[in-house]
Design an enzyme around this catalytic site. Structure first.
Site, PDB file in Angstrom:
ATOM      1  N   GLU A   1      52.232  10.505 -15.728  1.00  0.00           N
ATOM      2  CA  GLU A   1      51.730  10.579 -14.344  1.00  0.00           C
ATOM      3  C   GLU A   1      51.814  12.011 -13.828  1.00  0.00           C
ATOM      4  O   GLU A   1      50.979  12.447 -13.039  1.00  0.00           O
ATOM      5  CB  GLU A   1      52.514   9.600 -13.454  1.00  0.00           C
ATOM      6  CG  GLU A   1      52.055   8.165 -13.696  1.00  0.00           C
ATOM      7  CD  GLU A   1      53.129   7.106 -13.496  1.00  0.00           C
ATOM      8  OE1 GLU A   1      54.136   7.383 -12.826  1.00  0.00           O
ATOM      9  OE2 GLU A   1      52.938   5.986 -14.011  1.00  0.00           O
TER      10      GLU A   1
ATOM     11  N   ASN B   1      62.713   3.976 -14.696  1.00  0.00           N
ATOM     12  CA  ASN B   1      61.990   5.052 -14.019  1.00  0.00           C
ATOM     13  C   ASN B   1      61.414   4.424 -12.755  1.00  0.00           C
ATOM     14  O   ASN B   1      60.419   3.708 -12.807  1.00  0.00           O
ATOM     15  CB  ASN B   1      60.874   5.585 -14.934  1.00  0.00           C
ATOM     16  CG  ASN B   1      59.969   6.558 -14.214  1.00  0.00           C
ATOM     17  OD1 ASN B   1      60.291   7.047 -13.132  1.00  0.00           O
ATOM     18  ND2 ASN B   1      58.822   6.848 -14.815  1.00  0.00           N
ATOM     19  N   TRP B   2      62.067   4.699 -11.652  1.00  0.00           N
ATOM     20  CA  TRP B   2      61.647   4.042 -10.406  1.00  0.00           C
ATOM     21  C   TRP B   2      60.358   4.601  -9.840  1.00  0.00           C
ATOM     22  O   TRP B   2      59.788   4.040  -8.933  1.00  0.00           O
ATOM     23  CB  TRP B   2      62.766   4.186  -9.360  1.00  0.00           C
ATOM     24  CG  TRP B   2      63.838   3.162  -9.488  1.00  0.00           C
ATOM     25  CD1 TRP B   2      63.957   2.192 -10.439  1.00  0.00           C
ATOM     26  CD2 TRP B   2      64.960   2.993  -8.603  1.00  0.00           C
ATOM     27  NE1 TRP B   2      65.087   1.436 -10.208  1.00  0.00           N
ATOM     28  CE2 TRP B   2      65.714   1.912  -9.091  1.00  0.00           C
ATOM     29  CE3 TRP B   2      65.407   3.667  -7.462  1.00  0.00           C
ATOM     30  CZ2 TRP B   2      66.882   1.471  -8.455  1.00  0.00           C
ATOM     31  CZ3 TRP B   2      66.565   3.238  -6.844  1.00  0.00           C
ATOM     32  CH2 TRP B   2      67.299   2.141  -7.327  1.00  0.00           C
ATOM     33  N   LYS B   3      59.932   5.751 -10.338  1.00  0.00           N
ATOM     34  CA  LYS B   3      58.738   6.410  -9.796  1.00  0.00           C
ATOM     35  C   LYS B   3      58.902   6.575  -8.281  1.00  0.00           C
ATOM     36  O   LYS B   3      60.006   6.839  -7.828  1.00  0.00           O
ATOM     37  CB  LYS B   3      57.480   5.629 -10.187  1.00  0.00           C
ATOM     38  CG  LYS B   3      57.465   5.320 -11.684  1.00  0.00           C
ATOM     39  CD  LYS B   3      56.161   4.809 -12.189  1.00  0.00           C
ATOM     40  CE  LYS B   3      56.271   4.557 -13.689  1.00  0.00           C
ATOM     41  NZ  LYS B   3      55.033   4.167 -14.306  1.00  0.00           N
TER      42      LYS B   3
ATOM     43  N   GLY C   1      59.377   1.184 -16.171  1.00  0.00           N
ATOM     44  CA  GLY C   1      58.925   1.393 -14.800  1.00  0.00           C
ATOM     45  C   GLY C   1      59.060   0.116 -13.980  1.00  0.00           C
ATOM     46  O   GLY C   1      60.122  -0.194 -13.443  1.00  0.00           O
ATOM     47  N   GLY C   2      57.975  -0.648 -13.932  1.00  0.00           N
ATOM     48  CA  GLY C   2      57.917  -1.849 -13.085  1.00  0.00           C
ATOM     49  C   GLY C   2      59.134  -2.762 -13.200  1.00  0.00           C
ATOM     50  O   GLY C   2      59.721  -3.164 -12.188  1.00  0.00           O
TER      51      GLY C   2
ATOM     52  N   SER D   1      54.924  -0.846 -19.928  1.00  0.00           N
ATOM     53  CA  SER D   1      54.956  -2.291 -19.694  1.00  0.00           C
ATOM     54  C   SER D   1      56.012  -3.023 -20.524  1.00  0.00           C
ATOM     55  O   SER D   1      55.793  -4.149 -20.976  1.00  0.00           O
ATOM     56  CB  SER D   1      53.578  -2.923 -19.907  1.00  0.00           C
ATOM     57  OG  SER D   1      52.637  -2.347 -19.027  1.00  0.00           O
TER      58      SER D   1
HETATM   59  P1  PGA Z   1      55.878   0.649 -16.781  1.00  0.00           P
HETATM   60  O1  PGA Z   1      56.180   2.226 -16.668  1.00  0.00           O
HETATM   61  O2  PGA Z   1      57.084   0.030 -17.413  1.00  0.00           O
HETATM   62  O3  PGA Z   1      55.682   0.193 -15.352  1.00  0.00           O
HETATM   63  O4  PGA Z   1      54.654   0.506 -17.603  1.00  0.00           O
HETATM   64  C1  PGA Z   1      56.823   2.908 -17.702  1.00  0.00           C
HETATM   65  C2  PGA Z   1      56.880   4.360 -17.376  1.00  0.00           C
HETATM   66  O5  PGA Z   1      55.899   4.892 -16.836  1.00  0.00           O
HETATM   67  O6  PGA Z   1      57.881   5.037 -17.637  1.00  0.00           O
END
Ligand code: PGA
Length: 255
Positions: free
Chosen positions: A101, A13-15, A238-239, A217
């Site tokens: 989010e 998920n690149w956001k 995400g990250g 995370s």
């Molecule tokens: P994160 O994000 O791996 O940066 O915690 C996960 C997500 O929000 O899908």
């Protein structure tokens, strides 16, 4: 890894990250690193403006492309939103809905998540439905109630047949982007509880066939253990999905 009944899905998920040019370079670099790693499905959910570029760059690879949201209306006066038809037209295959989010910053509710999920399913997308409790909810001991309510409302009027195109991502809000991962036991416990909720709404077979990811995370240090849990069938990342080395290592961990 023996998740024989279910598809293991590793989804990035690149956001709000990456331009089209960066997207193209990323996928060119990632493709050889995940080539042949087909015990799991590799997905990148990219910003809307990157989808067309990503789809083109991923052609002929085992990388699938998704969006991070979809609106429930076909078209109309919804400034800033994108419809299922639009996402189809640019070649997206997956869509995330209900990310925390979106719930936290953009006023999404269980009902809007349900409407978006149904619109995406009607258009034939594979949907990634996010659920998860806040720290406050965990501390008040209402994690299961929260996640169960989110799951039930999001899946209202979603048929058993449509569940073949639904992935659930359990993402404890307190673990997202914080570096604080749920322990594998905490994550397993809630993923299992979600599976029980699915068995209640549908039946055992549907629950057993549904892919349930963990997100929050997830990284190259903790993924192997999380992915080894009985009810965790992949990750929403995400990250760690923003670096080809890390993301491809997570895909390797899922083999
Ligand atoms: P994160 O994000 O791996 O940066 O915690 C996960 C997500 O929000 O899908």
């Amino acid at each position: 890894m023996d998740k024989s009944k279910r598809k293991v899905v590793i989804a990035g998920n690149w956001k709000m990250n990456m331009t089209p040019a960066q997207t193209e370079a990323f996928i060119k670099e990632l493709a050889p690193l995940v080539k042949g790693k087909d015990d799991s499905v590799t997905v990148l959910c990219v910003p809307f403006v990157d989808i067309a570029t990503a789809v083109k760059a991923a052609e002929g690879t085992n990388i699938h492309i998704g969006a991070q949201n979809v609106h429930f209306a076909e078209k109309g006066a919804y400034t800033g939103e994108v419809s299922a038809d639009m996402l189809k037209a640019v070649g997206a295959e997956y869509v995330i809905v209900g990310h925390s989010e979106r719930r936290q910053y953009f006023g999404e509710t269980n009902d809007t998540v349900n409407a978006r999920l149904k619109a995406g399913l009607a258009a034939g997308f594979k949907m990634i439905l996010c659920v998860g409790e806040t720290l406050d909810e965990r501390e008040k001991n209402i994690t299961f109630e929260t996640v169960s309510l989110q799951t039930k409302v999001a899946l209202k009027d979603v048929s058993k047949e449509e569940m073949a195109n639904v992935i659930i991502a359990y993402e404890p809000v307190w673990a997202i982007g914080t570096g604080k991962t749920a322990t594998s036991e905490q994550a397993e416990e809630v993923c299992k509880a979600i599976r029980d909720v699915l068995a209640g709404i549908y039946d055992k077979a549907t629950a057993e066939a549904t892919t349930i990811q963990y997100g929050g995370s997830m990284n190259t240090k903790n993924a192997k253990e999380l992915l080894s849990m009985k009810d965790i069938d992949g990750g929403l990342i995400g990250g760690a999905s923003l670096k080809t080395a890390d993301f491809s290592e997570l895909v390797s961990d899922a083999q």
